[in-house]
Scaffold this active site. Structure first.
Site, mmCIF file in Angstrom:
data_model
loop_
_atom_site.group_PDB
_atom_site.id
_atom_site.type_symbol
_atom_site.label_atom_id
_atom_site.label_comp_id
_atom_site.label_asym_id
_atom_site.label_seq_id
_atom_site.Cartn_x
_atom_site.Cartn_y
_atom_site.Cartn_z
ATOM 1 N N ARG A 1 -45.459 52.535 -15.000
ATOM 2 C CA ARG A 1 -45.168 51.486 -14.013
ATOM 3 C C ARG A 1 -45.483 51.974 -12.603
ATOM 4 O O ARG A 1 -46.037 51.226 -11.779
ATOM 5 C CB ARG A 1 -43.706 51.065 -14.095
ATOM 6 C CG ARG A 1 -43.370 50.208 -15.313
ATOM 7 C CD ARG A 1 -41.957 49.690 -15.250
ATOM 8 N NE ARG A 1 -41.747 48.817 -14.095
ATOM 9 C CZ ARG A 1 -40.529 48.493 -13.653
ATOM 10 N NH1 ARG A 1 -39.444 48.992 -14.250
ATOM 11 N NH2 ARG A 1 -40.392 47.695 -12.607
ATOM 12 N N GLN B 1 -35.251 43.034 -5.123
ATOM 13 C CA GLN B 1 -34.920 43.671 -6.388
ATOM 14 C C GLN B 1 -36.127 44.470 -6.889
ATOM 15 O O GLN B 1 -36.035 45.204 -7.856
ATOM 16 C CB GLN B 1 -34.534 42.609 -7.427
ATOM 17 C CG GLN B 1 -33.291 41.820 -7.062
ATOM 18 C CD GLN B 1 -33.101 40.617 -7.968
ATOM 19 O OE1 GLN B 1 -32.586 40.735 -9.070
ATOM 20 N NE2 GLN B 1 -33.580 39.471 -7.524
ATOM 21 N N HIS C 1 -32.519 47.735 -6.047
ATOM 22 C CA HIS C 1 -32.652 48.325 -7.387
ATOM 23 C C HIS C 1 -33.482 49.606 -7.376
ATOM 24 O O HIS C 1 -33.977 50.055 -8.411
ATOM 25 C CB HIS C 1 -33.261 47.303 -8.365
ATOM 26 C CG HIS C 1 -32.335 46.178 -8.678
ATOM 27 N ND1 HIS C 1 -32.764 44.985 -9.214
ATOM 28 C CD2 HIS C 1 -30.996 46.045 -8.511
ATOM 29 C CE1 HIS C 1 -31.721 44.167 -9.375
ATOM 30 N NE2 HIS C 1 -30.653 44.785 -8.947
#
Ligand code: APR
Length: 235
Positions: free
Chosen positions: A60, A90, A108
């Site tokens: 990612r 987020q 986050h």
């Protein structure tokens, strides 16, 4: 006397970065449709199989590091020409910052940072680089992604609530508003503030919000143009 600049808060989720080629979580091709968040985004999953978790976030991170901001990210950044803007996201990518947004709270966490697994949670910036087993922070503890996993405490929430409660305009974009406490931030918006939510679909439109259905790159630049044309230039 100088007129106070109107303030805008943008609350964003993964749908905002979808058109930059980054997956969302709960859409048809979303990450949690293909993977188990229990295995990959929880302290238990980390304890059970840290290699698997590192591999997932390394992939990612590499993808996010090469991604580019889209028209919606850029439109949100452009608001700063006339408004006092805070982005509460987020998202763990750096696309808001790359688009030029100056104040961005990552509730986050961020892929571009790692942190130790000891009590001090010592952070270190890794940008797009992978984390491997055996890689330690300055205090000698195993590095992990500096991401807030399920069951862990969301960051900056007190500050975020205050910022939302003060905002003259609240823009929610690209989030399903299903993960708390971040999703609960909409409840702190003032009754007299202008409240807009953009998404492709939403289970429930938060009370008082105008729902603009559509792709962020179609909806957000138009909305921003409206807001900019209605506002006096920044002092
Ligand atoms: N433009 C606008 N909205 C979009 C687009 C787009 N191009 N593509 C998808 N969306 C919308 C979807 O309709 C959905 O409402 O974005 C939302 C994405 O929702 P989720 O996949 O649930 O992602 P998000 O809300 O960001 O997830 C919240 O959950 O897994 C955790 O920590 C993770 O931060 C994440 C949190």
């Amino acid at each position: 006397m100088q007129k106070m600049q109107s303030s805008i808060v943008a609350l964003s989720g993964s749908g905002l970065s979808a058109e930059s080629g980054l997956p969302t979580f709960r859409d048809a091709a979303g990450l949690w449709k293909q993977h188990s968040w229990q295995e990959l985004a929880s302290p238990e999953g980390w304890r059970r199989n840290p290699e698997l978790v590192l591999e997932f976030y390394n992939e990612r991170r590499a993808k996010a590091w090469t991604a580019q901001p889209n028209e919606a990210h850029r439109a949100i950044a452009a608001l700063e020409q006339k408004f006092a803007v805070t982005v509460i996201t987020q998202n763990v990518d750096a696309l808001h910052e790359r688009a030029g947004s100056k104040i961005v709270l990552h509730v986050h966490g961020e892929l571009a940072w790692a942190r130790g697994t000891g009590p001090s949670r010592r952070r270190c910036r890794i940008e797009g680089a992978p984390i491997h087993m055996g890689q330690h922070c300055e205090e000698g503890t195993q590095l992990r992604p500096d991401i807030v996993w399920f069951g862990e405490e969301t960051q900056y929430m007190e500050e975020a609530r205050e910022i939302v409660a003060l905002a003259d305009k609240v823009l929610v974009v690209g989030t399903s508003l299903t993960v708390y406490p971040a999703a609960g931030l909409v409840e702190f918006a003032r009754d007299d503030s202008e409240r807009v939510v953009n998404s492709l679909e939403l289970d429930a439109v938060p009370p008082g919000f105008r729902f603009l259905r559509g792709k962020a790159t179609d909806i957000v630049p138009k909305l921003v143009a409206d807001w900019m044309s209605g506002a006096a230039a920044a002092p």
